[in-house]
Design a protein around this motif. Structure first.
Motif, PDB file in Angstrom:
ATOM      1  N   TYR A   1      -6.313  12.564   0.626  1.00 52.22           N
ATOM      2  CA  TYR A   1      -7.682  13.098   0.608  1.00 52.22           C
ATOM      3  C   TYR A   1      -8.637  12.094   1.264  1.00 52.22           C
ATOM      4  CZ  TYR A   1     -12.050  14.878  -1.414  1.00 52.22           C
ATOM      5  OH  TYR A   1     -13.322  15.367  -1.607  1.00 52.22           O
ATOM      6  N   GLU A   2      -8.494  10.832   0.907  1.00 51.02           N
ATOM      7  CA  GLU A   2      -9.354   9.786   1.485  1.00 51.02           C
ATOM      8  C   GLU A   2      -9.174   9.709   2.996  1.00 51.02           C
ATOM      9  OE1 GLU A   2     -10.184   4.990   1.131  1.00 51.02           O
ATOM     10  OE2 GLU A   2      -8.792   5.942  -0.251  1.00 51.02           O
TER      11      GLU A   2
ATOM     12  N   ARG B   1     -11.045  12.238   4.945  1.00 49.44           N
ATOM     13  CA  ARG B   1     -12.511  12.111   4.941  1.00 49.44           C
ATOM     14  C   ARG B   1     -12.990  10.788   5.540  1.00 49.44           C
ATOM     15  NH1 ARG B   1     -15.323  14.436  -0.315  1.00 49.44           N
ATOM     16  NH2 ARG B   1     -17.053  14.240   1.132  1.00 49.44           N
ATOM     17  N   GLU B   2     -12.077  10.064   6.169  1.00 50.68           N
ATOM     18  CA  GLU B   2     -12.403   8.741   6.697  1.00 50.68           C
ATOM     19  C   GLU B   2     -13.571   8.765   7.684  1.00 50.68           C
ATOM     20  OE1 GLU B   2     -10.210   4.934   8.807  1.00 50.68           O
ATOM     21  OE2 GLU B   2      -9.069   6.749   8.429  1.00 50.68           O
TER      22      GLU B   2
ATOM     23  N   GLU C   1     -15.897  11.037   8.114  1.00 49.64           N
ATOM     24  CA  GLU C   1     -17.114  11.457   7.410  1.00 49.64           C
ATOM     25  C   GLU C   1     -17.725  10.284   6.640  1.00 49.64           C
ATOM     26  OE1 GLU C   1     -18.332  14.405   3.715  1.00 49.64           O
ATOM     27  OE2 GLU C   1     -16.238  14.254   4.329  1.00 49.64           O
ATOM     28  N   MET C   2     -16.893   9.498   5.981  1.00 51.84           N
ATOM     29  CA  MET C   2     -17.382   8.407   5.136  1.00 51.84           C
ATOM     30  C   MET C   2     -18.039   7.293   5.947  1.00 51.84           C
ATOM     31  SD  MET C   2     -17.023   9.569   2.188  1.00 51.84           S
ATOM     32  CE  MET C   2     -17.691   8.134   1.387  1.00 51.84           C
TER      33      MET C   2
ATOM     34  N   LYS D   1     -17.538   3.785  -1.772  1.00 55.92           N
ATOM     35  CA  LYS D   1     -16.739   4.828  -1.125  1.00 55.92           C
ATOM     36  C   LYS D   1     -15.558   5.222  -2.012  1.00 55.92           C
ATOM     37  CE  LYS D   1     -17.754   3.612   3.658  1.00 55.92           C
ATOM     38  NZ  LYS D   1     -17.222   3.082   4.914  1.00 55.92           N
TER      39      LYS D   1
ATOM     40  N   LEU E   1     -15.068   8.910  -3.604  1.00 61.75           N
ATOM     41  CA  LEU E   1     -13.899   9.722  -3.271  1.00 61.75           C
ATOM     42  C   LEU E   1     -13.016   9.974  -4.489  1.00 61.75           C
ATOM     43  CD1 LEU E   1     -13.062   8.248   0.229  1.00 61.75           C
ATOM     44  CD2 LEU E   1     -14.025  10.508  -0.279  1.00 61.75           C
TER      45      LEU E   1
ATOM     46  N   GLN F   1     -14.838  12.821  -6.199  1.00 60.44           N
ATOM     47  CA  GLN F   1     -14.712  14.059  -5.438  1.00 60.44           C
ATOM     48  C   GLN F   1     -13.303  14.645  -5.542  1.00 60.44           C
ATOM     49  OE1 GLN F   1     -17.254  15.567  -2.864  1.00 60.44           O
ATOM     50  NE2 GLN F   1     -18.179  14.856  -4.764  1.00 60.44           N
TER      51      GLN F   1
END
Length: 84
Positions: A32-33, A36-37, A39-40, A50, A54, A57
């Motif tokens: 998941y992380e 979204r790398e 985006e973060m 972060k 995450l 989330q």
């Protein structure tokens, strides 16, 4: 791609699909992380913030799916017996 069950031996290089278990939670969280790398990078968070964001989330999504989609299947794709 083949479906595997515990104890199956896959050929070298084989891609398999198996049901996720509670032991896969941390792998799924890392996946998941990774998703979204990019985006973060837009958030003004330090690394600790972060991770906390995450974690929250992913945990919320995981629980939401369990509650609202109780029959959904969570599967893990593996190559040579390791999740990918």
């Amino acid at each position: 791609m083949t479906l595997s069950s515990p104890g199956d031996r896959a050929d070298r290089g084989a891609i398999t699909l198996r049901p996720a278990t509670p032991a896969d939670y941390h792998f799924m969280r890392r996946l998941y992380e990774a998703g979204r790398e990019e985006e973060m990078k837009q958030f003004p968070f330090d690394e600790f913030q972060k991770k906390e964001f995450l974690d929250q989330q992913f945990g919320a999504q995981y629980q939401h799916y369990q509650l609202h989609y109780p029959t959904c299947e969570r599967n893990i794709i593996e190559k040579d017996g390791a999740p990918i």
